[in-house]
Design a protein around this motif. Sequence first.
Motif, PDB file in Angstrom:
ATOM      1  N   TYR A 182      37.176  32.871  35.038  1.00 52.96           N
ATOM      2  CA  TYR A 182      35.794  33.003  35.523  1.00 52.96           C
ATOM      3  C   TYR A 182      35.720  33.784  36.832  1.00 52.96           C
ATOM      4  O   TYR A 182      36.665  33.834  37.608  1.00 52.96           O
ATOM      5  CB  TYR A 182      35.137  31.636  35.670  1.00 52.96           C
ATOM      6  CG  TYR A 182      35.669  30.781  36.785  1.00 52.96           C
ATOM      7  CD1 TYR A 182      36.775  29.962  36.597  1.00 52.96           C
ATOM      8  CD2 TYR A 182      35.050  30.768  38.040  1.00 52.96           C
ATOM      9  CE1 TYR A 182      37.260  29.169  37.617  1.00 52.96           C
ATOM     10  CE2 TYR A 182      35.525  29.971  39.067  1.00 52.96           C
ATOM     11  CZ  TYR A 182      36.636  29.177  38.852  1.00 52.96           C
ATOM     12  OH  TYR A 182      37.106  28.398  39.862  1.00 52.96           O
ATOM     13  N   GLN A 184      34.827  34.003  40.306  1.00 52.78           N
ATOM     14  CA  GLN A 184      34.591  32.963  41.296  1.00 52.78           C
ATOM     15  C   GLN A 184      33.595  33.380  42.379  1.00 52.78           C
ATOM     16  O   GLN A 184      33.159  32.553  43.165  1.00 52.78           O
ATOM     17  CB  GLN A 184      35.915  32.514  41.898  1.00 52.78           C
ATOM     18  CG  GLN A 184      36.649  33.559  42.699  1.00 52.78           C
ATOM     19  CD  GLN A 184      36.469  33.398  44.169  1.00 52.78           C
ATOM     20  OE1 GLN A 184      36.378  32.280  44.655  1.00 52.78           O
ATOM     21  NE2 GLN A 184      36.405  34.507  44.899  1.00 52.78           N
ATOM     22  N   ASN A 185      33.209  34.666  42.412  1.00 55.32           N
ATOM     23  CA  ASN A 185      32.216  35.083  43.418  1.00 55.32           C
ATOM     24  C   ASN A 185      30.808  35.125  42.842  1.00 55.32           C
ATOM     25  O   ASN A 185      29.885  35.608  43.470  1.00 55.32           O
ATOM     26  CB  ASN A 185      32.582  36.454  43.999  1.00 55.32           C
ATOM     27  CG  ASN A 185      32.557  37.560  42.959  1.00 55.32           C
ATOM     28  OD1 ASN A 185      32.807  37.317  41.779  1.00 55.32           O
ATOM     29  ND2 ASN A 185      32.265  38.768  43.375  1.00 55.32           N
ATOM     30  N   SER A 189      28.531  32.156  37.058  1.00 58.66           N
ATOM     31  CA  SER A 189      29.792  32.063  36.310  1.00 58.66           C
ATOM     32  C   SER A 189      30.578  30.821  36.715  1.00 58.66           C
ATOM     33  O   SER A 189      31.193  30.158  35.886  1.00 58.66           O
ATOM     34  CB  SER A 189      30.653  33.305  36.558  1.00 58.66           C
ATOM     35  OG  SER A 189      29.992  34.437  36.093  1.00 58.66           O
ATOM     36  N   THR A 190      30.544  30.514  38.009  1.00 62.31           N
ATOM     37  CA  THR A 190      31.244  29.333  38.505  1.00 62.31           C
ATOM     38  C   THR A 190      30.649  28.066  37.892  1.00 62.31           C
ATOM     39  O   THR A 190      31.369  27.142  37.516  1.00 62.31           O
ATOM     40  CB  THR A 190      31.139  29.266  40.046  1.00 62.31           C
ATOM     41  OG1 THR A 190      31.473  30.541  40.544  1.00 62.31           O
ATOM     42  CG2 THR A 190      32.092  28.265  40.629  1.00 62.31           C
ATOM     43  N   SER A 191      29.316  28.062  37.777  1.00 62.70           N
ATOM     44  CA  SER A 191      28.665  26.892  37.195  1.00 62.70           C
ATOM     45  C   SER A 191      28.920  26.845  35.681  1.00 62.70           C
ATOM     46  O   SER A 191      29.203  25.782  35.123  1.00 62.70           O
ATOM     47  CB  SER A 191      27.172  26.963  37.533  1.00 62.70           C
ATOM     48  OG  SER A 191      26.375  26.588  36.476  1.00 62.70           O
ATOM     49  N   THR A 193      31.460  27.983  33.979  1.00 64.69           N
ATOM     50  CA  THR A 193      32.828  27.636  33.617  1.00 64.69           C
ATOM     51  C   THR A 193      33.017  26.115  33.617  1.00 64.69           C
ATOM     52  O   THR A 193      33.792  25.575  32.824  1.00 64.69           O
ATOM     53  CB  THR A 193      33.856  28.330  34.539  1.00 64.69           C
ATOM     54  OG1 THR A 193      35.131  28.204  33.935  1.00 64.69           O
ATOM     55  CG2 THR A 193      33.925  27.722  35.925  1.00 64.69           C
ATOM     56  N   LYS A 212      41.017  32.882  38.063  1.00 64.14           N
ATOM     57  CA  LYS A 212      39.783  33.340  38.707  1.00 64.14           C
ATOM     58  C   LYS A 212      39.846  34.850  38.919  1.00 64.14           C
ATOM     59  O   LYS A 212      40.925  35.419  39.027  1.00 64.14           O
ATOM     60  CB  LYS A 212      39.625  32.673  40.071  1.00 64.14           C
ATOM     61  CG  LYS A 212      39.521  31.169  39.983  1.00 64.14           C
ATOM     62  CD  LYS A 212      39.682  30.581  41.365  1.00 64.14           C
ATOM     63  CE  LYS A 212      39.953  29.092  41.285  1.00 64.14           C
ATOM     64  NZ  LYS A 212      40.371  28.543  42.557  1.00 64.14           N
ATOM     65  N   GLN A 214      37.100  38.377  40.493  1.00 67.54           N
ATOM     66  CA  GLN A 214      35.851  38.750  41.171  1.00 67.54           C
ATOM     67  C   GLN A 214      35.067  39.664  40.247  1.00 67.54           C
ATOM     68  O   GLN A 214      35.662  40.417  39.480  1.00 67.54           O
ATOM     69  CB  GLN A 214      36.164  39.537  42.457  1.00 67.54           C
ATOM     70  CG  GLN A 214      37.095  38.853  43.417  1.00 67.54           C
ATOM     71  CD  GLN A 214      36.366  38.148  44.544  1.00 67.54           C
ATOM     72  OE1 GLN A 214      35.136  38.064  44.534  1.00 67.54           O
ATOM     73  NE2 GLN A 214      37.098  37.624  45.481  1.00 67.54           N
TER      74      GLN A 214
END
Lengths: 399, 324
Positions: A182, A184-185, A189-191, A193, A212, A214
């Motif tokens: 995913y 990570q920035n 996408s963070t949510s 994953t 992870k 970017q």
Amino acid sequence: MRHPAQRRSQLSSFIRPALGATLALSLSLGAQAQKVETISIGVAVAQTSNTALLGQEQVIGAKFAEKFLNGRGGINGTPFKLVFQDTGGDEAGAINAFQNLITKDRVLGIVGPTLSQQAFASDPIAERARVPVLGPSNTAKGIPQIGNFIARVSAPVSVVAPNAVRQALKLDPKIKEVAVLYAQNDAFSTSETGTFQQTAKDQGLTVATVQKFQTTDTDFTTQVTAVLNAKVDLVIISGLAADGGNLVKQLRQLGYKGLIIGGNGLNTSNMFPVCQKLCDGVIIAQAYSPAQPSAANQVFVKEYTAQYKKAPPQFAAQAYAGVQVMVEALKVIDRKKKLNTWDLDDLRAELNKQILLGKYNTPLGPIAFDKEGEVIQKEFYVAQIRMKDAKTGSFVYLK
Amino acid sequence: MELSQFIQNLMNGLAIGSVYAIFALGYTLVFSILGIINFAHGAVFTLGAYFTYTLVVGQFENNGLLKGVNLFPDGSPFSGQPLTFALATLLGATLAGLVAVLIERLAFRPMRSRGADPLLALVSSLGVALVIVNLIQLLVGAEIYNFPSDAYGDTPPALSFTLGGKIVIIRTVQVIIFAVSLVMLVILGYVIGRTKIGKALRAVAESPTTASLLGISVDRFILITFFLSGFLGGLAGTLVGTAFGVAGPYFGVVYGLKGLAVIVLGGLGSIPGAVAGGLVIGLAEAFVPPEFSAYKDAVAFALLFVILLVRPQGLLGRAAIQKV
């Protein structure tokens, strides 16, 4: 020479009445209700910046809605107008766009912005101004809870994403080990994953590696070799079209042969030119499918395809649905009392009320809203990308 | 670290580091001549990729104003036959070089002729960069453009083997990037070190006034510097673009920042320093453990910070001598 105190006194004797007059004038203007002059709906999406990859599809969807719905009589015979403001890809851009639409363009409601992250910044402005907002692609948790005037036509990712994992297991029941990658920035996408990882665990799968990256990354050799060495059966990617597409491409180029699931950021035909033929087979959960059989969608697909020579993508369909909901709500209000006889503030409040009350047959299928403004959508889809050649492909609906 | 991982990281680092190096050389050439940073260099990097793409494919699609305009229409000498990739790359980089020359004429020379503060030229180049990025967006849209699969991007890995049960893969594109960069570095080293043009460039860099007294046309050599700088930037853009796709108008922004880090790390104005800095940053990024790979930019810049604390003039830069 005058003493500074004298100058201050002289200045204040001039400024005070002037300020008083200005204040009185502004209060009287504020008190004087603004009449509805034009039936205009604001569309605040990302026409520039990296987010424009998604925003441009929304512009097409909204413009198509304007042309198509006006061609079918607009609002009970009166055409409506869309006013576009570019939000760019950041919060400041979204705030500016909302402010312009509310105060300068005096729109009745706003469809936008593109990103959830932008919505958290700009929606409170609309809430304070009591202007209804329909988020066309804000799938993060907590969007409708921003305020009473905020709703969305985009189903939250927590509802849509798990379907893809279930479908992958249907296609290959032997899947045991999963790699999750995913951006990570990227807040979305963070949510997303998190949803994917939880779903994988719920389905009895082992998350063998989490990698992870970017959204600005181009070289994924490190992540791909880690995935290959983990010997997984399924790869799940949460990213955006450029990085996600590149990741798919490099996974395939370096020899990964298993199934790949892409999240909502990869749910766009903009991914096709990135991974080209190597996009083939990627599974995507969708809140919209051109294959959805309702009459509303089939008319939309037919007209859209005739005009743009390709099937409508989800972002275009959701933007269309956003405009359609506003228009249909306005039609109901207009039947009770002609729109040009309303005060602007009252009409905005009434529009918000009517949006939440109505039921709509959109290209997304039948939708409605709960009292918080969350979309109630029954049908979701899982599609697999099928590439005809290096350039053209389609999302094929999987049953 | 396992040997397989070490070899993998080394190859990854050398490939990306060599692109950083040739990109940063463009920065450093301009800095060594004018003493200022050309912030439009990242935009030139982006343009190089787009130019080559146009010459290879012939036309743009999607949403820009140039949508559907065919570069090789029926009846033209190249009708239906876009250029081969190698020729297109050469021409693309040349066009990027010409854009850099234009930038010099528009953004730098007017400032220089008025004796303006170098900071103004720096801001001016930043403005040019933004104009270029927005123009690209207007003309060809924000979409991603990918070179056709028969360019070298989709070829099978150059080398793939297992070491201690772990796979090591060297992509063909990595080998090509490394080889092209190496050739370019050798050529540039020869031009700067052994030719009359190189001598003149070094003279202008040392002292424009003395060079002018010696009969060297300073303005002309500044233009040559900008052309070389743009050529290298455009070539780097094409290499990255063909390997990974041209990820929109903002494609060069990250490389622009990395290039700055590279030249500061290597030593401002030092050509070997730019090469060393590029390789060090590329390798530093590659050796970030996979689970922390999203933080590789931070690692690269942290390394820069640490090296500057220990050696403020950069790896191969010369410490400024203060006369008292």
